[in-house]
Design an enzyme around this catalytic site. Structure first.
Site, short mmCIF file in Angstrom:
data_model
loop_
_atom_site.label_atom_id
_atom_site.label_comp_id
_atom_site.label_asym_id
_atom_site.label_seq_id
_atom_site.Cartn_x
_atom_site.Cartn_y
_atom_site.Cartn_z
N TYR A 47 0.82 -1.21 0.00
CA TYR A 47 0.00 0.00 0.00
C TYR A 47 0.86 1.27 0.00
O TYR A 47 0.49 2.28 -0.58
CB TYR A 47 -0.89 0.05 1.24
N LYS A 64 2.84 -15.33 2.39
CA LYS A 64 3.09 -16.06 1.14
C LYS A 64 4.60 -16.32 1.10
O LYS A 64 5.31 -15.87 0.19
CB LYS A 64 2.60 -15.20 -0.05
N ASP A 100 -3.17 -18.07 0.19
CA ASP A 100 -4.14 -18.75 -0.69
C ASP A 100 -4.88 -19.84 0.08
O ASP A 100 -6.11 -19.96 0.01
CB ASP A 100 -3.48 -19.29 -1.98
N ASP A 120 -6.54 -6.85 4.23
CA ASP A 120 -7.66 -6.16 3.57
C ASP A 120 -8.56 -7.18 2.90
O ASP A 120 -9.78 -7.19 3.10
CB ASP A 120 -7.10 -5.17 2.53
N ASP A 158 -12.57 -8.82 4.23
CA ASP A 158 -13.82 -8.77 3.45
C ASP A 158 -14.37 -10.18 3.27
O ASP A 158 -15.57 -10.42 3.39
CB ASP A 158 -13.59 -8.14 2.06
C1 IPM Z 1 -10.38 -0.84 4.08
C2 IPM Z 1 -10.57 -0.22 2.72
C3 IPM Z 1 -9.37 0.64 2.40
C4 IPM Z 1 -8.17 -0.26 2.36
C5 IPM Z 1 -9.49 1.45 1.10
C6 IPM Z 1 -10.72 2.31 1.08
C7 IPM Z 1 -8.26 2.26 0.82
O1 IPM Z 1 -10.79 -1.19 1.76
O2 IPM Z 1 -10.25 -0.10 5.05
O3 IPM Z 1 -10.36 -2.06 4.18
O4 IPM Z 1 -7.89 -0.90 1.33
O5 IPM Z 1 -7.47 -0.35 3.37
MN MN Z 2 -10.98 -3.21 2.53
#
Ligand code: IPM
Ligand code: MN
Length: 372
Positions: free
Chosen positions: A142, A189, A221, A245, A249
């Site tokens: 990042y 990884k 993975d 990240d 999700d």
């Molecule tokens: C999160 C979001 C952010 C990230 C984005 C909006 C930059 O997806 O906080 O998980 O990737 O960290």
């Molecule tokens: Mn995110």
């Protein structure tokens, strides 16, 4: 306790969910005799619109003068569909994390009993899941150097980690595991990436300071697969920025809705508390956004300051709202669900009068009252 809280509602549904979290914090302040002061500032697409900068100086100034930051969401389709945009809402969030040294992002994932059937995953797989992800937040790909050649045909993003960057977040993960199920899983990884091999080496060393905590390793993975195949095997997941990240999700599917997941970003002088969901622009202003992630982020804020009783009361109120299905449509079995505001009102009410709220609701169940 007196806390000055900077509120950065941001874009899309950010303002409406943050408003519910503020409502809930105000109720906590009243009930437990604290003083919480709230001051708002701009961030994200709205800040670009108004000032040309996704993180205006004013906002940084306010955050610096505050004890904590309550963050909504950022992002706008205008920018998502324009890869050439130089100024982007996300820069506001990333700069904020970096500027305030928030190197650890904590993301709890829980399968609520009441919502087991909301997940597309089988109940038997998710029941009892309780995971806490420790995502490194200010390093890795990042924040590494980025480049694009003149012809715009070759691009690169550097992934770099130092020993110190790994150590500081690893310590927090191990400490968290000590008060949980005493297990840390490092996701990396290491079969391919040099940075991952450094993570393994450094984390293995640190594990020696925590003999009561077990450490194991998973390639990312495989971890992505294990997370939905057998999520109960996990306690604390420790991982680098981008893997964290993506996996968080994915893990949100276990809880039944991404609208439930809260997070804390800590490590620097000022901590930030925010839902993990995005700005969900399609839902903006419709009153359908789930405010629970934001409300639970407020609970994490209180935990951060050692206000455990208070945080617990918020969690209980949230659990009650789930139990009674006073929820938005994403997790409601009744198709429509209730509004964002209504969920906030219920949780506020429960915090102020837990017994009464219970009583009224029991009556409702018996068809004796329409008080609530
Ligand atoms: C999160 C979001 C952010 C990230 C984005 C909006 C930059 O997806 O906080 O998980 O990737 O960290
Ligand atoms: Mn995110």
């Amino acid at each position: 306790m007196k806390l000055n809280i900077a509120v950065l509602p941001g874009d899309g549904i950010g303002p409406e969910v943050t408003q519910q979290a503020i409502k809930v914090l105000k109720a906590v302040a009243l009930e437990f005799d604290h003083t919480f002061n709230f001051k708002e500032a701009l961030v994200g697409a709205i800040a670009i619109e108004e000032t040309g900068n996704p993180l205006p100086d004013e906002t940084i100034k306010l955050c610096k003068a505050s004890n904590a930051i309550l963050f909504g969401a950022i992002g706008d389709p205008k920018f998502d569909n324009d890869p050439s945009a130089k100024v982007r809402p996300e820069q506001g969030l990333l700069r904020l994390r970096k500027e305030f040294g928030m190197f650890a992002n904590i993301r709890p994932i829980k399968a609520y009993e009441k919502l087991l059937d909301k997940s597309p995953l089988k109940e038997a797989i998710i029941k009892g899941t309780d995971i806490c992800i420790y995502r490194e937040l200010t390093g890795g790909i990042y924040f590494g150097e980025k480049s694009l050649n003149e012809e715009k045909t070759i691009a690169s993003d550097l992934c770099q980690y130092s020993k110190e960057e790994i150590e500081r977040v690893a310590h927090l993960a191990f400490k968290a595991a000590q008060s949980r199920k005493k297990k840390v899983t490092l996701v990396d990884k290491a079969n391919v990436l040099e940075t991952s091999r450094l993570w393994r080496k450094v984390v293995t060393e640190i594990a020696k300071d925590y003999p009561d905590v077990s450490l194991d390793f998973l390639f990312v993975d495989n971890a992505a697969m294990q997370l939905i195949l057998n999520p109960k095997q996990f306690d604390v997941i420790l991982t680098e920025n981008m893997f964290g990240d993506i996996l968080s999700d994915e893990a949100s599917v276990i809880g039944g809705s991404i609208g439930l997941l809260a997070s804390a970003s800590i490590g620097g002088k000022v901590g930030m508390f925010e839902p993990i969901h995005g700005s969900f622009p399609q839902a903006k202003g419709k009153g359908i956004a789930n405010p629970i992630a934001s409300i639970l982020s407020a609970a994490m804020l209180l935990e951060h300051f050692g206000l455990h009783k208070e945080a617990r009361r918020i969690q209980q109120a949230v659990e009650k709202s789930l139990e009674l299905e006073i929820t938005t449509s994403d997790i409601s079995t009744k198709n429509s669900g209730v509004s964002t505001n209504r969920v906030g009102d219920f949780i506020e009410d429960f915090i102020l009068h837990p017994e009464e709220t219970n009583l009224n609701l029991n009556n409702i169940h018996l068809g004796q009252s329409t008080i609530i």
